[in-house]
Design a protein around this motif. Structure first.
Motif, PDB file in Angstrom:
ATOM      1  N   LEU A 151       0.817  -1.212   0.000  1.00 46.37           N
ATOM      2  CA  LEU A 151       0.000   0.000   0.000  1.00 46.37           C
ATOM      3  C   LEU A 151       0.851   1.262   0.000  1.00 46.37           C
ATOM      4  O   LEU A 151       0.462   2.288  -0.573  1.00 46.37           O
ATOM      5  CB  LEU A 151      -0.921  -0.001   1.221  1.00 46.37           C
ATOM      6  N   ALA A 152       1.999   1.214   0.658  1.00 39.34           N
ATOM      7  CA  ALA A 152       2.849   2.400   0.764  1.00 39.34           C
ATOM      8  C   ALA A 152       3.643   2.657  -0.511  1.00 39.34           C
ATOM      9  O   ALA A 152       4.114   3.778  -0.730  1.00 39.34           O
ATOM     10  CB  ALA A 152       3.799   2.261   1.952  1.00 39.34           C
ATOM     11  N   ASP A 153       3.797   1.648  -1.349  1.00 45.85           N
ATOM     12  CA  ASP A 153       4.533   1.810  -2.609  1.00 45.85           C
ATOM     13  C   ASP A 153       3.574   2.349  -3.666  1.00 45.85           C
ATOM     14  O   ASP A 153       3.057   1.609  -4.516  1.00 45.85           O
ATOM     15  CB  ASP A 153       5.136   0.476  -3.039  1.00 45.85           C
ATOM     16  N   THR A 154       3.341   3.647  -3.634  1.00 37.16           N
ATOM     17  CA  THR A 154       2.317   4.258  -4.479  1.00 37.16           C
ATOM     18  C   THR A 154       2.614   4.084  -5.963  1.00 37.16           C
ATOM     19  O   THR A 154       1.705   3.824  -6.763  1.00 37.16           O
ATOM     20  CB  THR A 154       2.210   5.754  -4.151  1.00 37.16           C
ATOM     21  N   GLU A 155       3.864   4.222  -6.345  1.00 37.78           N
ATOM     22  CA  GLU A 155       4.208   4.129  -7.768  1.00 37.78           C
ATOM     23  C   GLU A 155       3.939   2.743  -8.340  1.00 37.78           C
ATOM     24  O   GLU A 155       3.641   2.605  -9.531  1.00 37.78           O
ATOM     25  CB  GLU A 155       5.674   4.497  -7.970  1.00 37.78           C
ATOM     26  N   ALA A 156       4.014   1.715  -7.500  1.00 42.49           N
ATOM     27  CA  ALA A 156       3.779   0.350  -7.983  1.00 42.49           C
ATOM     28  C   ALA A 156       2.294  -0.004  -8.025  1.00 42.49           C
ATOM     29  O   ALA A 156       1.927  -1.069  -8.520  1.00 42.49           O
ATOM     30  CB  ALA A 156       4.513  -0.654  -7.095  1.00 42.49           C
ATOM     31  N   GLN A 157       1.436   0.894  -7.546  1.00 44.49           N
ATOM     32  CA  GLN A 157       0.012   0.589  -7.467  1.00 44.49           C
ATOM     33  C   GLN A 157      -0.594   0.347  -8.839  1.00 44.49           C
ATOM     34  O   GLN A 157      -1.540  -0.428  -8.991  1.00 44.49           O
ATOM     35  CB  GLN A 157      -0.729   1.729  -6.760  1.00 44.49           C
ATOM     36  N   GLU A 158      -0.044   1.018  -9.861  1.00 47.93           N
ATOM     37  CA  GLU A 158      -0.592   0.856 -11.209  1.00 47.93           C
ATOM     38  C   GLU A 158      -0.444  -0.574 -11.726  1.00 47.93           C
ATOM     39  O   GLU A 158      -1.131  -0.968 -12.660  1.00 47.93           O
ATOM     40  CB  GLU A 158       0.104   1.812 -12.166  1.00 47.93           C
ATOM     41  N   HIS A 159       0.426  -1.367 -11.106  1.00 47.32           N
ATOM     42  CA  HIS A 159       0.640  -2.741 -11.553  1.00 47.32           C
ATOM     43  C   HIS A 159      -0.426  -3.699 -11.022  1.00 47.32           C
ATOM     44  O   HIS A 159      -0.559  -4.809 -11.541  1.00 47.32           O
ATOM     45  CB  HIS A 159       2.027  -3.222 -11.126  1.00 47.32           C
ATOM     46  N   TRP A 160      -1.156  -3.282  -9.983  1.00 55.44           N
ATOM     47  CA  TRP A 160      -2.163  -4.196  -9.433  1.00 55.44           C
ATOM     48  C   TRP A 160      -3.548  -3.569  -9.264  1.00 55.44           C
ATOM     49  O   TRP A 160      -4.514  -4.279  -9.026  1.00 55.44           O
ATOM     50  CB  TRP A 160      -1.697  -4.754  -8.086  1.00 55.44           C
ATOM     51  N   ASP A 161      -3.654  -2.261  -9.413  1.00 56.48           N
ATOM     52  CA  ASP A 161      -4.941  -1.594  -9.251  1.00 56.48           C
ATOM     53  C   ASP A 161      -5.507  -1.269 -10.625  1.00 56.48           C
ATOM     54  O   ASP A 161      -5.059  -0.336 -11.292  1.00 56.48           O
ATOM     55  CB  ASP A 161      -4.770  -0.323  -8.414  1.00 56.48           C
ATOM     56  N   GLU A 162      -6.511  -2.015 -11.051  1.00 49.92           N
ATOM     57  CA  GLU A 162      -7.084  -1.839 -12.384  1.00 49.92           C
ATOM     58  C   GLU A 162      -7.876  -0.545 -12.518  1.00 49.92           C
ATOM     59  O   GLU A 162      -8.200  -0.129 -13.641  1.00 49.92           O
ATOM     60  CB  GLU A 162      -7.976  -3.030 -12.723  1.00 49.92           C
ATOM     61  N   LEU A 163      -8.218   0.098 -11.404  1.00 48.42           N
ATOM     62  CA  LEU A 163      -8.993   1.329 -11.469  1.00 48.42           C
ATOM     63  C   LEU A 163      -8.132   2.556 -11.734  1.00 48.42           C
ATOM     64  O   LEU A 163      -8.659   3.634 -12.018  1.00 48.42           O
ATOM     65  CB  LEU A 163      -9.772   1.529 -10.159  1.00 48.42           C
ATOM     66  N   LEU A 164      -6.812   2.411 -11.634  1.00 48.76           N
ATOM     67  CA  LEU A 164      -5.930   3.539 -11.911  1.00 48.76           C
ATOM     68  C   LEU A 164      -5.889   3.812 -13.409  1.00 48.76           C
ATOM     69  O   LEU A 164      -5.755   2.900 -14.222  1.00 48.76           O
ATOM     70  CB  LEU A 164      -4.519   3.254 -11.409  1.00 48.76           C
ATOM     71  N   MET A 165      -6.000   5.088 -13.780  1.00 53.04           N
ATOM     72  CA  MET A 165      -5.924   5.471 -15.173  1.00 53.04           C
ATOM     73  C   MET A 165      -4.492   5.378 -15.669  1.00 53.04           C
ATOM     74  O   MET A 165      -3.542   5.493 -14.898  1.00 53.04           O
ATOM     75  CB  MET A 165      -6.434   6.912 -15.340  1.00 53.04           C
ATOM     76  N   SER A 166      -4.336   5.197 -16.960  1.00 50.34           N
ATOM     77  CA  SER A 166      -3.010   5.209 -17.554  1.00 50.34           C
ATOM     78  C   SER A 166      -2.671   6.628 -17.992  1.00 50.34           C
ATOM     79  O   SER A 166      -3.555   7.399 -18.354  1.00 50.34           O
ATOM     80  CB  SER A 166      -2.959   4.274 -18.765  1.00 50.34           C
ATOM     81  N   GLY A 167      -1.392   6.978 -17.880  1.00 52.81           N
ATOM     82  CA  GLY A 167      -0.889   8.226 -18.417  1.00 52.81           C
ATOM     83  C   GLY A 167      -1.039   9.492 -17.607  1.00 52.81           C
ATOM     84  O   GLY A 167      -1.785  10.355 -18.005  1.00 52.81           O
ATOM     85  N   PRO A 168      -0.315   9.672 -16.456  1.00 51.88           N
ATOM     86  CA  PRO A 168       0.447   8.626 -15.773  1.00 51.88           C
ATOM     87  C   PRO A 168      -0.363   7.884 -14.717  1.00 51.88           C
ATOM     88  O   PRO A 168       0.033   6.814 -14.288  1.00 51.88           O
ATOM     89  CB  PRO A 168       1.584   9.406 -15.117  1.00 51.88           C
ATOM     90  N   GLY A 169      -1.482   8.466 -14.267  1.00 55.03           N
ATOM     91  CA  GLY A 169      -2.279   7.789 -13.236  1.00 55.03           C
ATOM     92  C   GLY A 169      -1.786   8.075 -11.842  1.00 55.03           C
ATOM     93  O   GLY A 169      -2.562   8.373 -10.943  1.00 55.03           O
ATOM     94  N   VAL A 170      -0.471   7.984 -11.622  1.00 55.46           N
ATOM     95  CA  VAL A 170       0.132   8.249 -10.322  1.00 55.46           C
ATOM     96  C   VAL A 170       1.207   9.324 -10.475  1.00 55.46           C
ATOM     97  O   VAL A 170       2.109   9.193 -11.299  1.00 55.46           O
ATOM     98  CB  VAL A 170       0.773   6.983  -9.716  1.00 55.46           C
ATOM     99  N   THR A 171       1.094  10.388  -9.713  1.00 53.66           N
ATOM    100  CA  THR A 171       2.109  11.441  -9.695  1.00 53.66           C
ATOM    101  C   THR A 171       2.468  11.735  -8.245  1.00 53.66           C
ATOM    102  O   THR A 171       1.637  12.215  -7.479  1.00 53.66           O
ATOM    103  CB  THR A 171       1.610  12.732 -10.362  1.00 53.66           C
ATOM    104  N   LEU A 172       3.699  11.426  -7.857  1.00 53.78           N
ATOM    105  CA  LEU A 172       4.152  11.724  -6.504  1.00 53.78           C
ATOM    106  C   LEU A 172       4.431  13.220  -6.382  1.00 53.78           C
ATOM    107  O   LEU A 172       5.082  13.806  -7.247  1.00 53.78           O
ATOM    108  CB  LEU A 172       5.402  10.926  -6.162  1.00 53.78           C
ATOM    109  N   LEU A 173       3.951  13.812  -5.306  1.00 52.18           N
ATOM    110  CA  LEU A 173       4.087  15.253  -5.097  1.00 52.18           C
ATOM    111  C   LEU A 173       5.119  15.599  -4.044  1.00 52.18           C
ATOM    112  O   LEU A 173       5.308  16.767  -3.719  1.00 52.18           O
ATOM    113  CB  LEU A 173       2.722  15.845  -4.716  1.00 52.18           C
ATOM    114  N   GLY A 174       5.780  14.574  -3.488  1.00 50.16           N
ATOM    115  CA  GLY A 174       6.861  14.827  -2.551  1.00 50.16           C
ATOM    116  C   GLY A 174       6.466  14.617  -1.099  1.00 50.16           C
ATOM    117  O   GLY A 174       5.299  14.369  -0.768  1.00 50.16           O
ATOM    118  N   ASP A 175       7.465  14.721  -0.220  1.00 49.42           N
ATOM    119  CA  ASP A 175       7.265  14.618   1.224  1.00 49.42           C
ATOM    120  C   ASP A 175       7.158  16.019   1.819  1.00 49.42           C
ATOM    121  O   ASP A 175       7.923  16.921   1.447  1.00 49.42           O
ATOM    122  CB  ASP A 175       8.415  13.863   1.877  1.00 49.42           C
ATOM    123  N   PHE A 176       6.222  16.190   2.741  1.00 49.11           N
ATOM    124  CA  PHE A 176       5.974  17.480   3.376  1.00 49.11           C
ATOM    125  C   PHE A 176       6.339  17.357   4.853  1.00 49.11           C
ATOM    126  O   PHE A 176       5.556  16.843   5.668  1.00 49.11           O
ATOM    127  CB  PHE A 176       4.514  17.881   3.206  1.00 49.11           C
TER     128      PHE A 176
END
Length: 237
Positions: A151-176
């Motif tokens: 769950l914490a590996d957000t970038e890898a979520q696109e490999h198992w979550d079919e509801l994520l859109m492609s292109g890019p679907g996941v964009t990390l915004l950094g640590d605050f």
């Protein structure tokens, strides 16, 4: 000798455990590290200071799970006459929805309380009042730390979550560091409804033994995340 084999087996087990713990430790350290100056500044600000997102979200998650979903006194009566409707289950996943509406993501009501329910003694529900959904499922042949790492590996979520859109679907915004949290923009397919691009905070927690671990996401107070210049992919939240 057998003793030597047992020692080697124990060492192999410990080495494997450390490898499994490594992603979790990196996530926790990244989310929690902020320095003593920030902690002292927060303490000095007094009771009127705004708590960091990690504190707010983890407290909210614990409240909804322990004080609501797992609390028989809060449920009051068996479904559907209490605060929870009949559970629905498919593919080993159980979902249960509240029978009343609650404030969703309202900054003025950080910690939802029972008085927010829509009943005759209270004012009409606000537009953001919706039922709350609880889910429960088991993960076979996995420890809490394995689920946490997935769950914490957000970038890898696109490999198992079919509801994520492609292109890019996941964009990390950094640590605050000031929020003790991580930001991400997640675009989801929501058919038959409009697709959603969710700007969410991600926070984490764990016991020292790694036997009770928490991953929590929230769109509360996420204006700062919207300012990161991410290309709009779907209806924003």
């Amino acid at each position: 000798s057998s003793d030597l084999k047992e020692v080697r087996a124990s060492q192999d087990t410990q080495r494997a455990l450390r490898q499994r713990m490594a992603p979790a430790m990196r996530t926790l350290v990244s989310a929690l590290a902020s320095g003593a100056a920030l902690v002292h500044a927060s303490d000095a600000a007094g009771a009127d200071s705004v708590p960091p997102m990690r504190e707010v979200i983890l407290k909210e998650a614990k409240h909804r799970l322990q004080d609501w979903f797992l609390n028989k006194d809060w449920i009051q009566h068996p479904p559907p006459n209490g605060r929870l409707d009949w559970p629905k289950e498919e593919f080993g996943i159980q979902l249960q929805i509240t029978t009343s509406n609650y404030i969703c993501d309202s900054e003025s009501k950080i910690y939802p309380v029972e008085e927010l329910q829509t009943d005759p003694s209270n004012p009409p529900p606000k537009p953001e009042s919706i039922p709350i959904t609880f889910g429960r499922f088991d993960v076979e042949d996995a420890e809490p730390i394995d689920v946490f790492n997935a769950l914490a590996d957000t970038e890898a979520q696109e490999h198992w979550d079919e509801l994520l859109m492609s292109g890019p679907g996941v964009t990390l915004l950094g640590d605050f560091a000031n929020e003790f949290a991580r930001g991400a923009a997640m675009s989801f397919v929501a058919h038959p409804f409009p697709d959603r691009q969710v700007f969410q905070w991600q926070v984490y927690n764990s016991t020292k033994e790694f036997d009770d671990m928490t991953v929590a996401f929230s769109t509360r107070r996420n204006e700062e995340l919207h300012k990161r210049g991410v290309e709009r992919e779907a209806w924003p939240a």
